[in-house]
Scaffold this active site. Sequence first.
Site, mmCIF file in Angstrom:
data_model
loop_
_atom_site.group_PDB
_atom_site.id
_atom_site.type_symbol
_atom_site.label_atom_id
_atom_site.label_comp_id
_atom_site.label_asym_id
_atom_site.label_seq_id
_atom_site.Cartn_x
_atom_site.Cartn_y
_atom_site.Cartn_z
ATOM 1 N N ARG A 30 57.094 9.276 74.700
ATOM 2 C CA ARG A 30 56.776 7.838 74.701
ATOM 3 C C ARG A 30 56.038 7.501 75.995
ATOM 4 N NH1 ARG A 30 60.273 4.741 76.714
ATOM 5 N NH2 ARG A 30 62.093 5.579 75.630
ATOM 6 N N TYR A 77 40.083 -12.309 63.996
ATOM 7 C CA TYR A 77 40.857 -11.555 63.018
ATOM 8 C C TYR A 77 42.161 -12.322 62.725
ATOM 9 C CZ TYR A 77 44.013 -8.090 61.125
ATOM 10 O OH TYR A 77 44.942 -7.459 60.356
ATOM 11 N N ASP A 100 38.175 -8.422 72.714
ATOM 12 C CA ASP A 100 38.439 -7.533 71.586
ATOM 13 C C ASP A 100 37.083 -6.949 71.190
ATOM 14 O OD1 ASP A 100 38.739 -6.409 69.059
ATOM 15 O OD2 ASP A 100 40.315 -7.805 68.465
ATOM 16 N N LYS A 156 39.210 1.166 63.483
ATOM 17 C CA LYS A 156 37.908 0.793 62.951
ATOM 18 C C LYS A 156 36.838 1.791 63.427
ATOM 19 C CE LYS A 156 40.394 -2.357 61.153
ATOM 20 N NZ LYS A 156 41.164 -3.178 61.998
HETATM 21 C C1 LIG Z 1 38.804 -7.524 65.403
HETATM 22 C C2 LIG Z 1 40.169 -6.942 65.140
HETATM 23 N N1 LIG Z 1 41.066 -6.861 66.140
HETATM 24 C C3 LIG Z 1 42.299 -6.352 65.940
HETATM 25 C C4 LIG Z 1 42.715 -5.903 64.704
HETATM 26 C C5 LIG Z 1 44.100 -5.381 64.528
HETATM 27 O O1 LIG Z 1 44.109 -3.996 64.501
HETATM 28 P P1 LIG Z 1 45.147 -3.083 63.680
HETATM 29 O O2 LIG Z 1 44.940 -3.398 62.236
HETATM 30 O O3 LIG Z 1 44.757 -1.692 64.078
HETATM 31 O O4 LIG Z 1 46.506 -3.474 64.142
HETATM 32 C C6 LIG Z 1 41.801 -5.939 63.637
HETATM 33 C C7 LIG Z 1 42.196 -5.441 62.303
HETATM 34 O O5 LIG Z 1 41.520 -5.636 61.327
HETATM 35 C C8 LIG Z 1 40.501 -6.474 63.862
HETATM 36 O O6 LIG Z 1 39.593 -6.556 62.881
#
Ligand SMILES: Cc1ncc(COP(=O)(O)O)c(C=O)c1O
Length: 389
Positions: free
Chosen positions: A58, A111, A184, A209
């Site tokens: 961890r 998101y 992000d 992604k």
């Molecule tokens: C722009 C963005 N940030 C964060 C996330 C969250 O990521 P995760 O699905 O890997 O938890 C997503 C998921 O679609 C996303 O599109």
Amino acid sequence: MSDQQHEHLAKTGFETRAIHAGYDPDPTTGAVIPPIYATSTYKQDGVGGLRGGYEYSRSANPTRTALEGNLAALEEGERGFAFASGLAAEDTLVRSTTAPGDHVVIPDDAYGGTFRLFDKVEKVWGVDHTPVALSDVDAVRAAIRPGQTKLVWVETPTNPMLTIADIEALAAVAHDAGARLVVDNTFASPYLQQPLTLGADAVVHSTTKYCGGHSDVVGGAVVVRDLDLAERVAFHQNAMGAVAGPFDAWLTLRGLRTLALRMERHSDNAEKVVEFLTSHEAVTHVYYPGLESHPGHDVASRQMRRYGGMVSFRVAGGEQQALAVCEGTSVFTLGESLGGVESLIEHPGRMTHASVAGTDLEVPADLVRLSVGIETADDLVADLERALG
Ligand SMILES: Cc1ncc(COP(=O)(O)O)c(C=O)c1O
């Protein structure tokens, strides 16, 4: 690798770092690719005598260390941290940088899961938020509560409306108020945009992604430059425990090696799809920062290398037609997520963004979102032509 070799690697091009940074061939076998260290614990050289800093997986695992080093090099940060998902990375960063009573400025288009995290989890914990249109720098400044706002949280391009925020300008606004700027960078990926070089304090990714790139692993990342902030994130990563497992770390690292090639092709294909959509009579609006008519085009051109593989559009026939298009393609697969080699299509209102219905972040019902993959571009255009009837 010697310190000198590390220093040399830090100055190399993106593709070179993507392939070499974070890992030296295994000293025992010379293995060129990091092994998947499927171990939870490590034999210690006496009580308190850790071998190379490893005691429990961890806290640290060599496969994860390789990924974390690679991510840091690609984002031009000092330290990277790999998590079990993008949301785990976000939550860990929020708790590393805020305390109950604090406030965060968030995008008014983001998101849905990120909004849900702020609205249903961090708020209950005592961290309040204000959604703002991030393309309006004055509105962001006005939303900051001096002394209470600790983070300005940015998505650029946003999911799903592809709006653009000026990272440099927002970093200045956040820093004036003693807040940190978080970006992000999931939609752009570190190949197209490096927010830390523009003044951001932290970058988060859903590595699920573009970083992973093959729709075969869920993961997240945080990358920072400031070493005090790095210590806080490292502490919370271990204390909260939402770490990437070694196999997931290995898959993500494998994906990163080809990120540059994939992003070029995603961008090529998206441009062709956008060209087709903008001239189709059933399409009322196309959202893509590469379009000169996009309100964020100039900022995007300044801070991004190219414009990426995400495209959203609206259709004349309203929600019913949007749903029919989503269900009518055969090369584009109907599915959530994005950033994989295969093209995906979805209806944000009913799928990825269902959790923002009735809020400031609600998305139009006639909106379709595409994650344009790296297949043959003509096949993608023909598929959309058929589905649009
Ligand atoms: C722009 C963005 N940030 C964060 C996330 C969250 O990521 P995760 O699905 O890997 O938890 C997503 C998921 O679609 C996303 O599109």
